[in-house]
Design a protein around this motif. Structure first.
Motif, PDB file in Angstrom:
ATOM      1  N   ASP A 148       0.830  -1.094  -0.195  1.00 50.99           N
ATOM      2  CA  ASP A 148      -0.055  -0.215   0.091  1.00 50.99           C
ATOM      3  C   ASP A 148       0.939   1.199  -0.141  1.00 50.99           C
ATOM      4  N   MET A 149       0.648   2.332  -0.815  1.00 50.69           N
ATOM      5  CA  MET A 149       1.297   3.423  -0.734  1.00 50.69           C
ATOM      6  C   MET A 149       1.186   4.477   0.212  1.00 50.69           C
ATOM      7  N   ILE A 150      -0.084   4.033   0.636  1.00 50.97           N
ATOM      8  CA  ILE A 150      -0.355   4.969   2.061  1.00 50.97           C
ATOM      9  C   ILE A 150      -0.560   6.564   1.672  1.00 50.97           C
ATOM     10  N   GLN A 151       0.454   7.189   1.091  1.00 51.56           N
ATOM     11  CA  GLN A 151       0.402   8.316   0.799  1.00 51.56           C
ATOM     12  C   GLN A 151       0.727   8.434  -0.664  1.00 51.56           C
ATOM     13  N   PRO A 152      -0.393   8.263  -1.368  1.00 47.03           N
ATOM     14  CA  PRO A 152      -0.371   8.490  -3.065  1.00 47.03           C
ATOM     15  C   PRO A 152       0.231   9.821  -3.596  1.00 47.03           C
ATOM     16  N   GLN A 153       0.228  10.700  -2.992  1.00 45.17           N
ATOM     17  CA  GLN A 153       0.603  11.930  -3.642  1.00 45.17           C
ATOM     18  C   GLN A 153       2.039  12.095  -3.788  1.00 45.17           C
ATOM     19  N   VAL A 183       4.272  15.809 -13.621  1.00 45.57           N
ATOM     20  CA  VAL A 183       3.231  15.437 -14.275  1.00 45.57           C
ATOM     21  C   VAL A 183       2.338  14.953 -13.033  1.00 45.57           C
ATOM     22  N   PRO A 184       1.745  15.897 -12.261  1.00 43.52           N
ATOM     23  CA  PRO A 184       1.207  15.515 -10.924  1.00 43.52           C
ATOM     24  C   PRO A 184       0.182  14.495 -11.053  1.00 43.52           C
ATOM     25  N   GLN A 185      -0.550  14.508 -12.068  1.00 46.97           N
ATOM     26  CA  GLN A 185      -1.710  13.400 -12.236  1.00 46.97           C
ATOM     27  C   GLN A 185      -1.009  11.801 -12.510  1.00 46.97           C
ATOM     28  N   ALA A 186       0.113  11.690 -12.757  1.00 41.35           N
ATOM     29  CA  ALA A 186       0.652  10.380 -13.139  1.00 41.35           C
ATOM     30  C   ALA A 186       1.515   9.884 -11.974  1.00 41.35           C
ATOM     31  N   TYR A 187       1.638   8.499 -11.813  1.00 46.08           N
ATOM     32  CA  TYR A 187       2.437   7.990 -10.901  1.00 46.08           C
ATOM     33  C   TYR A 187       3.591   7.448 -11.545  1.00 46.08           C
ATOM     34  N   GLY A 188       4.613   7.193 -10.740  1.00 43.18           N
ATOM     35  CA  GLY A 188       5.945   6.825 -11.094  1.00 43.18           C
ATOM     36  C   GLY A 188       6.239   5.091 -11.136  1.00 43.18           C
ATOM     37  N   VAL A 189       4.861   4.561 -11.235  1.00 44.97           N
ATOM     38  CA  VAL A 189       4.683   3.085 -11.406  1.00 44.97           C
ATOM     39  C   VAL A 189       3.556   2.680 -12.155  1.00 44.97           C
ATOM     40  N   ALA A 233      -6.903   7.645  -4.761  1.00 42.99           N
ATOM     41  CA  ALA A 233      -5.915   7.146  -5.751  1.00 42.99           C
ATOM     42  C   ALA A 233      -5.563   7.814  -7.215  1.00 42.99           C
ATOM     43  N   GLY A 234      -6.807   8.514  -7.485  1.00 44.66           N
ATOM     44  CA  GLY A 234      -6.822   9.204  -8.704  1.00 44.66           C
ATOM     45  C   GLY A 234      -7.779   8.539  -9.692  1.00 44.66           C
ATOM     46  N   ASN A 235      -8.835   9.199  -9.702  1.00 42.20           N
ATOM     47  CA  ASN A 235      -9.854   8.553 -10.872  1.00 42.20           C
ATOM     48  C   ASN A 235      -9.335   8.402 -11.983  1.00 42.20           C
ATOM     49  N   GLY A 236      -9.352   6.877 -12.676  1.00 38.93           N
ATOM     50  CA  GLY A 236      -8.485   6.663 -13.925  1.00 38.93           C
ATOM     51  C   GLY A 236      -7.587   5.795 -13.430  1.00 38.93           C
ATOM     52  N   SER A 237      -7.087   5.685 -12.109  1.00 36.84           N
ATOM     53  CA  SER A 237      -5.962   4.689 -11.764  1.00 36.84           C
ATOM     54  C   SER A 237      -6.368   3.310 -11.769  1.00 36.84           C
TER      55      SER A 237
END
Length: 565
Positions: free
Chosen positions: A352-357, A364-370, A402-406
């Protein structure tokens, strides 16, 4: 009676008005003779005959047949007719060919692309690579697994080039050859053994010491950091200083944002891809970066256990050793390495990322590094005997945070062993949410769910409405419901009843939902705990206002959305 020419010629005023030239003169020169001929005396009928006088020209009446026939065989006109005939058909054929070429050459609407294999799932979760056996392939086949996850022991992370470790990895990859299942490894890269070449080089050479957390010349422990989950210091004495060891004894922490460690771990990833591994889930990612100031940890503002003291790991908030800013960018660098090594490979997290931000990219704040994030405790909440909060709100909050669309990983291993919910109901409900199920082979979600159920789930996950459709939530406590719908395709309406009794949901109050839907699938025990009159059958029509959802069960309905006026 003839018109008097003298009157016309002596009327000077009229000639001046009409003018002496042009069209007016031609009109003035026209002379017509009008005769009245008596007809029937009784009815008083008369005929009027208008003729020309004084050399007036007769009206044009066209050419006669005899006159036309003079030109029928004239070479000039024959040739002209053929030119027009051939020209007409040439132009017609040209337009037809042009229309066909336009249709063929016009850009086509791209067909919806299937999901990448690692998003299609589900993935079977096994133990260590050291316990891999041939029977695992059949176990993965039961859930129609797209990937098989094995854990690579932490001590072997930076030893993958050794022949014995290579053979171990090759064995795992080889048993899945010929199947549709790819190998995924859980890797722990943020610490290495004291005996590893990476740590030995860091200790021996000051230029490479940035790979570890080492305080040279320190006469006392640099701060109050403790072993993860333990109650004694995370610092070990080494030569004339101290080195950080938050995890196992004899293993030292690595700075994953260090150039030295980055180069080494990139080599590990490339080597594993070369051996046939197609996916990686990184463990301990929240520890990948550390505070450069090495400041003391402070007491947690919300302690999990009030019995903990200053010597307990859970007493502190760990802001110096976890979730450092820039973590998403560090992970993205490793993701890029994997993608460059193989287009079909992926890199994700195992916890669990716990702190997704913190896992998002700085630019690109809307995208994750994974690729496949893990977030929230919704699976645990869903499987509780008596949920302490609204399941619908918890689901919506999980997806929002988590971000809608994740595309999340849903860890079926989080389902409580003593859950009162039908495991197949949980599997159906979770598998149609945006994300990929991760099914541990020793968990209830594997052992108590049939192969047929997982085949049904797989067929639904391959539909356009699931792969590319919109997710919509529907509120009707205590039921939890959502739909997956893509324009031009039938939608799926998924309902889960977590209670001990049948429940009716007033879903028809929502727009775009028809009053009647068709039963597609339902959980294994759906018809066992409900009255005979409320039982359902595959492909049967049901009325949403009358449907009673069986306790601890899920039902999946198909429908065509109602067009809103």
């Amino acid at each position: 009676m003839a018109q008097d020419e003298k009157v016309a010629s002596t009327d000077g005023a009229d000639e001046q008005m009409l003018g002496s030239n042009g069209v007016e003169d031609k009109l003035a020169e026209r002379r017509d003779e009008v005769k009245f001929i008596k007809g029937d005396h009784q009815n008083g009928d008369a005929k009027i005959d208008i003729g020309t006088v004084n050399g007036g020209k007769p009206a044009f009446t066209g050419m006669s047949k005899e006159e036309l026939m003079k030109y029928a065989n004239d070479p000039f006109w024959v040739r002209l007719r053929w030119i027009f005939f051939v020209g007409f058909w040439a132009i017609w054929v040209g337009m037809l060919v042009g229309a066909i070429l336009i249709i063929i050459g016009a850009p086509k609407c791209a067909a919806p692309q299937p999901l990448p294999w690692y998003k299609s799932g589900p993935h079977a979760k096994f133990a260590s690579v050291e316990t891999c056996k041939a029977q695992d392939v059949q176990m993965a086949k039961k859930i129609v697994a797209a990937g098989a996850i094995y854990e690579l022991p932490a001590a072997l992370t930076y030893e993958v080039r050794k022949p014995e470790v290579e053979e171990l990895i090759k064995h795992v990859v080889s048993i899945y050859q010929g199947s549709n299942t790819r190998v995924i490894l859980d890797i722990t890269p943020n610490y290495a053994a004291r005996e590893s070449q990476l740590v030995r080089d860091a200790i021996a050479s000051p230029e490479k010491r940035s790979a570890i957390v080492y305080q040279s010349g320190a006469t006392s422990k640099p701060n109050n950091w403790l072993k993860v989950g333990g109650n004694h210091s995370a610092w070990e004495k080494l030569d004339d200083g101290y080195v950080l060891s938050q995890f196992q004894e004899g293993f030292y922490d690595l700075k994953m944002n260090s150039t030295i460690v980055r180069n080494e771990f990139e080599g590990v990833l490339k080597h594993l891809v070369g051996l046939g591994v197609r996916g990686f889930r990184l463990k301990n990612t929240k520890f990948f970066m550390l505070s450069d100031g090495l400041q003391d940890e402070v007491n947690s503002a919300v302690p999990k256990d009030f019995s903990l003291g200053a010597n307990d790991y859970g007493f502190y908030d760990h802001q110096q050793t976890t979730f450092q800013s820039g973590l998403g960018d560090v992970l993205y660098d490793y993701l890029a390495v994997v993608k460059n090594a193989s287009e079909e490979a992926f890199l994700s997290v195992a916890e669990d990322m716990i702190q997704p931000q913190v896992y998002r990219l700085s630019k690109v704040p809307q995208a994750y590094g994974v690729d496949l994030p893990v977030y929230g405790d919704f699976v645990k909440v869903l499987s509780k005997p008596k949920p302490e909060k609204s399941l619908q709100k918890d689901l919506e909050n999980t997806l929002f945070q988590a971000g809608n669309g994740s595309w999340l990983q849903w860890n079926f291993g989080d389902v409580y062993v003593d859950t009162p919910q039908d495991p197949s109901a949980l599997a159906m409900f979770l598998s149609l949410l945006p994300g990929v199920p991760v099914v541990a082979v020793d968990a209830v979600e594997y052992q108590n769910v049939t192969e047929e159920t997982y085949k049904q789930i797989t067929s639904l996950r391959k539909s356009a409405s699931y792969m590319h459709g919109e997710l919509r939530h529907f509120q009707s406590e205590p039921l939890v419901a959502f739909s997956r719908i893509k324009s031009g395709n039938p939608g799926y309406f998924v309902i889960f009843n977590p209670t001990d009794s049948p429940q009716i949901g007033n879903f028809t109050a929502h727009k775009n939902l028809p009053e009647k839907m068709t039963v597609s699938y339902f959980s294994q025990n759906y018809n066992t705990n409900i009255k005979e009159s409320d039982k359902v059958a595959h492909s049967a029509k049901v009325n949403l206002t009358e449907l009673k959802v069986a306790p601890h069960s899920s039902i999946i309905l198909t429908y065509v959305p109602v067009k809103s006026e």
